[in-house]
Design a protein around this motif. Structure first.
Motif, mmCIF file in Angstrom:
data_model
loop_
_atom_site.group_PDB
_atom_site.id
_atom_site.type_symbol
_atom_site.label_atom_id
_atom_site.label_comp_id
_atom_site.label_asym_id
_atom_site.label_seq_id
_atom_site.Cartn_x
_atom_site.Cartn_y
_atom_site.Cartn_z
ATOM 1 N N GLN A 21 0.840 -1.193 0.000
ATOM 2 C CA GLN A 21 0.000 0.000 0.000
ATOM 3 C C GLN A 21 0.876 1.243 0.000
ATOM 4 O O GLN A 21 1.875 1.298 0.725
ATOM 5 C CB GLN A 21 -0.872 -0.003 1.256
ATOM 6 N N MET A 22 0.500 2.221 -0.811
ATOM 7 C CA MET A 22 1.184 3.506 -0.789
ATOM 8 C C MET A 22 0.579 4.329 0.346
ATOM 9 O O MET A 22 -0.569 4.783 0.259
ATOM 10 C CB MET A 22 1.029 4.224 -2.120
ATOM 11 N N ARG A 23 1.313 4.485 1.412
ATOM 12 C CA ARG A 23 0.813 5.190 2.595
ATOM 13 C C ARG A 23 1.943 6.057 3.139
ATOM 14 O O ARG A 23 2.834 5.576 3.825
ATOM 15 C CB ARG A 23 0.339 4.194 3.645
ATOM 16 N N LYS A 24 1.889 7.343 2.830
ATOM 17 C CA LYS A 24 2.950 8.261 3.242
ATOM 18 C C LYS A 24 2.585 8.892 4.577
ATOM 19 O O LYS A 24 1.482 9.404 4.749
ATOM 20 C CB LYS A 24 3.164 9.330 2.170
ATOM 21 N N ARG A 25 3.523 8.867 5.501
ATOM 22 C CA ARG A 25 3.279 9.375 6.840
ATOM 23 C C ARG A 25 4.538 10.027 7.403
ATOM 24 O O ARG A 25 5.654 9.849 6.891
ATOM 25 C CB ARG A 25 2.856 8.238 7.787
ATOM 26 N N LEU A 26 4.354 10.804 8.471
ATOM 27 C CA LEU A 26 5.474 11.333 9.252
ATOM 28 C C LEU A 26 5.693 10.438 10.458
ATOM 29 O O LEU A 26 4.743 10.047 11.130
ATOM 30 C CB LEU A 26 5.167 12.742 9.758
ATOM 31 N N ILE A 27 6.933 10.124 10.715
ATOM 32 C CA ILE A 27 7.313 9.447 11.950
ATOM 33 C C ILE A 27 8.291 10.369 12.675
ATOM 34 O O ILE A 27 9.354 10.713 12.136
ATOM 35 C CB ILE A 27 7.984 8.080 11.692
ATOM 36 N N ILE A 28 7.917 10.792 13.865
ATOM 37 C CA ILE A 28 8.804 11.620 14.688
ATOM 38 C C ILE A 28 9.381 10.750 15.791
ATOM 39 O O ILE A 28 8.644 10.160 16.581
ATOM 40 C CB ILE A 28 8.040 12.812 15.300
ATOM 41 N N ILE A 29 10.697 10.641 15.815
ATOM 42 C CA ILE A 29 11.395 9.898 16.866
ATOM 43 C C ILE A 29 11.980 10.901 17.851
ATOM 44 O O ILE A 29 12.693 11.833 17.452
ATOM 45 C CB ILE A 29 12.536 9.026 16.294
ATOM 46 N N GLY A 30 11.658 10.742 19.121
ATOM 47 C CA GLY A 30 12.196 11.619 20.157
ATOM 48 C C GLY A 30 13.030 10.849 21.153
ATOM 49 O O GLY A 30 12.795 9.658 21.392
ATOM 50 N N TRP A 31 14.005 11.503 21.750
ATOM 51 C CA TRP A 31 14.854 10.842 22.735
ATOM 52 C C TRP A 31 15.296 11.838 23.802
ATOM 53 O O TRP A 31 15.385 13.043 23.575
ATOM 54 C CB TRP A 31 16.069 10.207 22.063
ATOM 55 N N LYS A 32 15.529 11.299 24.989
ATOM 56 C CA LYS A 32 16.025 12.126 26.083
ATOM 57 C C LYS A 32 17.377 12.693 25.721
ATOM 58 O O LYS A 32 18.214 12.025 25.117
ATOM 59 C CB LYS A 32 16.150 11.308 27.374
ATOM 60 N N GLU A 33 17.597 13.932 26.103
ATOM 61 C CA GLU A 33 18.802 14.621 25.659
ATOM 62 C C GLU A 33 20.065 14.188 26.390
ATOM 63 O O GLU A 33 21.144 14.688 26.105
ATOM 64 C CB GLU A 33 18.594 16.129 25.795
ATOM 65 N N ASP A 34 19.923 13.228 27.332
ATOM 66 C CA ASP A 34 21.123 12.762 28.031
ATOM 67 C C ASP A 34 21.826 11.621 27.283
ATOM 68 O O ASP A 34 22.798 11.069 27.765
ATOM 69 C CB ASP A 34 20.780 12.317 29.462
ATOM 70 N N PHE A 35 21.318 11.244 26.109
ATOM 71 C CA PHE A 35 22.062 10.298 25.278
ATOM 72 C C PHE A 35 21.758 10.576 23.811
ATOM 73 O O PHE A 35 20.740 11.181 23.471
ATOM 74 C CB PHE A 35 21.733 8.843 25.639
#
Length: 419
Positions: A206-220
């Motif tokens: 399936q053609m399914r375009k999306r945004l994926i936002i990856i977040g992480w703690k700023e201590d690593f």
């Protein structure tokens, strides 16, 4: 080694969660406002629990109608059912949701949350939604559900988070919402990276375009792969999702049926046909004589000329829509000779005109199971309604709103390596 834990916010039917669960993560709680989707989450949690107990016969007894839903849930520990929280995420409900999540943490003796996943409803950010809105959806409260998401980051302080949404988030409010998200997440102690992904690159048909936002703690500083450029070795043509399913006419189907042929490489590699001897929810909606005549024209045009039907090219007697300038592709075949279908969206719950089956003899829109397969849901995944039954409309809506589990699993595997 302890399993990596996660909380699923705005969980829907659990497509994102399914990917993380099958990648080896341990869910703490799912939070979802829709009652039917919560029933689906409870049933799927029952499946995973019974599978871990080597007792899938009970689940199969439910699917085949030997026992009812209430009896199925009696076999499941209370804390599993209680981990499905049927509340909308908002200021009025947050304290109660926090209480229920905290109770799950206490019962499971979990000291810290590793991950939060989920994405707020996307209508306020989608280009189609904004085009149909009188005020361009500027007044829609769903624009600000990311603030609620940030409240949960602050409360549970996970090491990372995964936020899924539509590409329209990039341009919503001329980019101000995304920039405000970045600032708010930064304030809560998280850096983010934004990826534009297409589900077909992850093996989804399936053609399914999306945004994926990856977040992480700023201590690593994690070594996050570039999901923009990810390319799975799982690939095929759309016919691979359909060719072992029994032929149906419109309005036909049942809660369970048997496969019409052996499996294929795609279904095995994508883990869609995953051991069951039967198929669930291969059911279709009924159509009018006029719609079926249009479907035949659309299928014939594609199968013989590789051309899409333009609504304006139909005979005048078949034209009932006054709008002749936009959505002229409102009748569209799911082409089995392409490597991906058009995007499956929640509107499929209202009509199937945009999802016509490619077999002119069957002459119908796709079934619930066919839509689920295009989204990469395994055949053992059962979509519930508020009441027991086939629940075709509720199932279509949940499937259209879901994150493809196969894409979610690949992302989860990468996050797992980081954590």
């Amino acid at each position: 080694m302890d399993k990596i834990t996660y909380i699923d916010l705005f969980a829907g039917a659990g497509g994102l969660s399914e990917g993380f669960k099958t990648a080896g993560f341990d869910p703490i709680a799912h939070v979802e406002i829709d009652q039917a989707a919560c029933k689906t989450l409870t049933t799927r949690s029952s499946y995973h629990y019974l599978k871990e107990q080597n007792n899938l016969e009970i689940y199969n007894d439910y699917i085949t109608g030997v026992i009812g839903r209430k009896e199925l849930y009696k076999y499941i520990p209370n804390e599993i059912a209680d981990s499905i929280i049927n509340l909308g995420i908002c200021e009025e409900n947050n304290l109660e949701i926090f209480r229920q999540i905290d109770n799950q943490l206490s019962i499971k003796d979990i000291k810290e949350v590793d991950l939060i996943v989920g994405g707020p409803p996307c209508q306020a950010y989608s280009l189609v939604g904004r085009a149909r809105s009188e005020h361009n959806m500027r007044r829609d409260p769903r624009n600000f559900l990311y603030v609620q998401y940030a409240n949960y980051l602050e409360r549970y302080n996970p090491k990372m988070f995964v936020f899924e949404n539509v590409l329209g988030l990039l341009s919503a409010g001329s980019g101000i919402y995304l920039e405000n998200m970045r600032k708010l997440f930064k304030k809560k102690g998280y850096s983010i990276e934004i990826f534009r992904v297409n589900a077909e690159n992850f093996g989804v048909l399936q053609m399914r375009k999306r945004l994926i936002i990856i977040g992480w703690k700023e201590d690593f500083i994690p070594n996050i792969p570039n999901f923009d450029r990810y390319k799975s070795d799982i690939n095929s043509f759309v016919n691979s999702a359909f060719d072992d399913l029994p032929e149906l006419e419109d309005g036909q189907g049942s809660k369970i049926c048997t496969y019409s042929s052996i499996s294929n490489k795609y279904l095995e590699k994508a883990e869609i046909r995953n051991g069951n001897e039967f198929i669930t929810q291969h059911v279709t909606r009924p159509h009018t004589i006029q719609d079926k005549e249009i479907y035949k024209i659309a299928v014939d045009k594609w199968n013989n000329k590789m051309e899409r039907l333009n609504y304006n090219d139909l005979p005048d007697r078949l034209k009932t829509h006054k709008n002749r300038t936009s959505f002229v592709d409102r009748f569209k075949v799911v082409a089995n000779n392409l490597q991906s279908s058009q995007t499956v969206v929640a509107h499929i719950a209202k009509d199937g005109h945009y999802y016509i089956h490619p077999d002119i003899e069957q002459n119908r829109s796709i079934s619930v199971r066919e839509a689920a397969r295009l989204q990469s849901f395994p055949d053992s995944f059962y979509f519930e309604g508020v009441k027991e039954g086939t629940n075709r409309t509720a199932a279509f809506k949940q499937i259209g709103n879901a994150v493809p589990p196969l894409m979610a699993k690949i992302i989860a595997q990468q996050i797992k390596e980081i954590l």
